[in-house]
Design an enzyme around this catalytic site. Sequence first.
Site, short mmCIF file in Angstrom:
data_model
loop_
_atom_site.label_atom_id
_atom_site.label_comp_id
_atom_site.label_asym_id
_atom_site.label_seq_id
_atom_site.Cartn_x
_atom_site.Cartn_y
_atom_site.Cartn_z
N GLY A 78 -2.34 -86.49 8.44
CA GLY A 78 -2.62 -85.68 7.25
C GLY A 78 -1.48 -84.70 6.97
N TYR A 133 -18.46 -77.69 0.23
CA TYR A 133 -17.30 -77.73 1.13
C TYR A 133 -17.28 -76.48 2.01
CZ TYR A 133 -12.48 -77.06 2.62
OH TYR A 133 -11.36 -76.80 3.38
N LEU A 193 -15.18 -88.65 13.05
CA LEU A 193 -15.66 -87.33 13.47
C LEU A 193 -17.17 -87.24 13.61
CD1 LEU A 193 -13.63 -84.73 11.35
CD2 LEU A 193 -13.71 -84.89 13.84
N LYS A 207 -17.90 -76.27 6.05
CA LYS A 207 -16.83 -75.79 6.95
C LYS A 207 -17.30 -74.57 7.74
CE LYS A 207 -12.86 -76.84 7.08
NZ LYS A 207 -12.04 -77.78 7.92
N ASP A 219 -10.53 -70.40 3.55
CA ASP A 219 -10.83 -69.19 2.78
C ASP A 219 -12.10 -69.36 1.94
OD1 ASP A 219 -9.43 -71.19 1.41
OD2 ASP A 219 -8.55 -69.80 -0.03
N1 LIG Z 1 -5.72 -78.22 1.31
C1 LIG Z 1 -5.98 -76.93 1.30
O1 LIG Z 1 -5.52 -76.18 0.44
C2 LIG Z 1 -6.83 -76.33 2.40
C3 LIG Z 1 -7.23 -74.98 2.30
C4 LIG Z 1 -7.97 -74.43 3.35
C5 LIG Z 1 -8.30 -75.22 4.46
N2 LIG Z 1 -7.90 -76.53 4.51
C6 LIG Z 1 -8.23 -77.32 5.71
O2 LIG Z 1 -7.01 -77.80 6.24
C7 LIG Z 1 -7.25 -78.98 7.01
C8 LIG Z 1 -6.16 -79.99 6.78
O3 LIG Z 1 -6.04 -80.36 5.42
P1 LIG Z 1 -4.94 -81.43 4.95
O4 LIG Z 1 -4.44 -80.97 3.62
O5 LIG Z 1 -3.99 -81.69 6.05
O6 LIG Z 1 -5.86 -82.73 4.73
P2 LIG Z 1 -5.46 -84.27 4.56
O7 LIG Z 1 -4.01 -84.48 4.29
O8 LIG Z 1 -6.45 -84.82 3.56
O9 LIG Z 1 -5.80 -84.84 6.01
C9 LIG Z 1 -7.12 -84.88 6.48
C10 LIG Z 1 -7.20 -85.86 7.62
O10 LIG Z 1 -8.57 -85.96 8.07
C11 LIG Z 1 -8.89 -87.32 8.24
N3 LIG Z 1 -10.33 -87.49 8.11
C12 LIG Z 1 -11.10 -87.25 7.01
N4 LIG Z 1 -12.39 -87.51 7.28
C13 LIG Z 1 -12.45 -87.90 8.59
C14 LIG Z 1 -13.51 -88.30 9.44
N5 LIG Z 1 -14.78 -88.36 9.01
N6 LIG Z 1 -13.23 -88.65 10.73
C15 LIG Z 1 -11.93 -88.61 11.17
N7 LIG Z 1 -10.88 -88.25 10.40
C16 LIG Z 1 -11.15 -87.90 9.12
C17 LIG Z 1 -8.12 -88.01 7.13
O11 LIG Z 1 -8.01 -89.41 7.33
P3 LIG Z 1 -8.17 -90.44 6.07
O12 LIG Z 1 -7.37 -89.88 4.95
O13 LIG Z 1 -7.66 -91.73 6.60
O14 LIG Z 1 -9.64 -90.44 5.76
C18 LIG Z 1 -6.78 -87.29 7.26
O15 LIG Z 1 -6.02 -87.82 8.31
C19 LIG Z 1 -8.69 -79.40 6.68
O16 LIG Z 1 -9.50 -79.03 7.78
C20 LIG Z 1 -9.06 -78.58 5.46
O17 LIG Z 1 -10.45 -78.29 5.42
C21 LIG Z 1 -7.16 -77.10 3.52
#
Ligand SMILES: NC(=O)c1ccc[n+]([C@@H]2O[C@H](COP(=O)([O-])OP(=O)(O)OC[C@H]3O[C@@H](n4cnc5c(N)ncnc54)[C@H](OP(=O)(O)O)[C@@H]3O)[C@@H](O)[C@H]2O)c1
Length: 293
Positions: free
Chosen positions: A10, A125, A37, A129, A102
């Site tokens: 990711g 969401y 997960l 979380k 956040d």
């Molecule tokens: N993006 C933001 O602005 C933001 C803000 C605050 C917090 N966050 C948090 O930051 C973290 C990382 O975000 P990111 O942008 O790196 O996300 P990302 O690029 O979408 O990566 C998420 C990863 O989780 C995997 N995944 C999803 N569902 C799953 C499941 N049920 N079992 C196992 N693996 C699973 C995905 O695999 P597949 O794609 O193959 O399903 C992907 O590898 C998350 O925890 C998110 O809640 C993000």
Amino acid sequence: MKIAVLGANGQLGSDVCAAFLRNGDEVVGLTHSDLELGSASSVNEALSANLPDLVVNTAAMHHVEKCEADQVAAFTANAIGAKNVAEWAKAAGAAVAYIGTDYVFDGRKNAPYLETDATSPLNTYGISKLAGENYTAATASKYFVLRVSAIYGHQPCRAKGGLNFVELMLKLSRERDELRVVDDEIVTPTPTTQIAAQLVALSRSTAYGTYHGTAEGSCSWYEFAREIFLATGSKVRLEKAHPGEFPAKVPRPKYSVLENHALKEAQLNVYTDWREGLHEYLAARAQAQVPAS
Ligand SMILES: NC(=O)c1ccc[n+]([C@@H]2O[C@H](COP(=O)([O-])OP(=O)(O)OC[C@H]3O[C@@H](n4cnc5c(N)ncnc54)[C@H](OP(=O)(O)O)[C@@H]3O)[C@@H](O)[C@H]2O)c1
């Protein structure tokens, strides 16, 4: 240390793997195809095969509209998934780091949130979380919850179809003469490289607990776009969107700035001002685009 990174392909997970590797740790990167997960047996099998000292769980279902449309799936990944990881960690004597958000706050404070402020998420969401945070804290003996915000990294965000905000603005600025961006949602854009560095710093400590971990300062999405265009010399005309011009389909906090109070108290904070993080991101991006001679 041996570190298992969940969501390793990711946006955040890939930088977390790189940061621990640079630190000299052994890294096991696990993707969705290695582990589901929501399934305790899948989590147990993948982690027991590797026996990490620390599990960094960046994996989540975090597309806000999709979480609202499929609440069971959101809870299964974000809450039950966190519980499964925490239970494995507790039984194995390992530590766990859960990436929080956040969006556990409703934004009504209108001043930077501290770790001690009451949570009040506005959407599925954020609620799922927060449940993941609670399962982690209630289950694991050694845990970090690191709440992050508005993240962007060099690897595409898988849940959001690839383009982070910086890349989207740069793409649109090449395609259009004028751009309109919302000015009434205040965040702290945070580069994934800094979150990864923070996780490395936390992994060396036993100061377990819940932390806010975002870049310093804050801005609206309009101000973030303005800084991107200033830094890249873009000539696109940037305007503030009218209130209500881009109505959100799912409620979101209008203000979600986090203060890294606990990290500073523990003298562990590694984050810089959001502008500095952006300039570093743009410099690395430009460097990557220079053709090899
Ligand atoms: N993006 C933001 O602005 C933001 C803000 C605050 C917090 N966050 C948090 O930051 C973290 C990382 O975000 P990111 O942008 O790196 O996300 P990302 O690029 O979408 O990566 C998420 C990863 O989780 C995997 N995944 C999803 N569902 C799953 C499941 N049920 N079992 C196992 N693996 C699973 C995905 O695999 P597949 O794609 O193959 O399903 C992907 O590898 C998350 O925890 C998110 O809640 C993000």
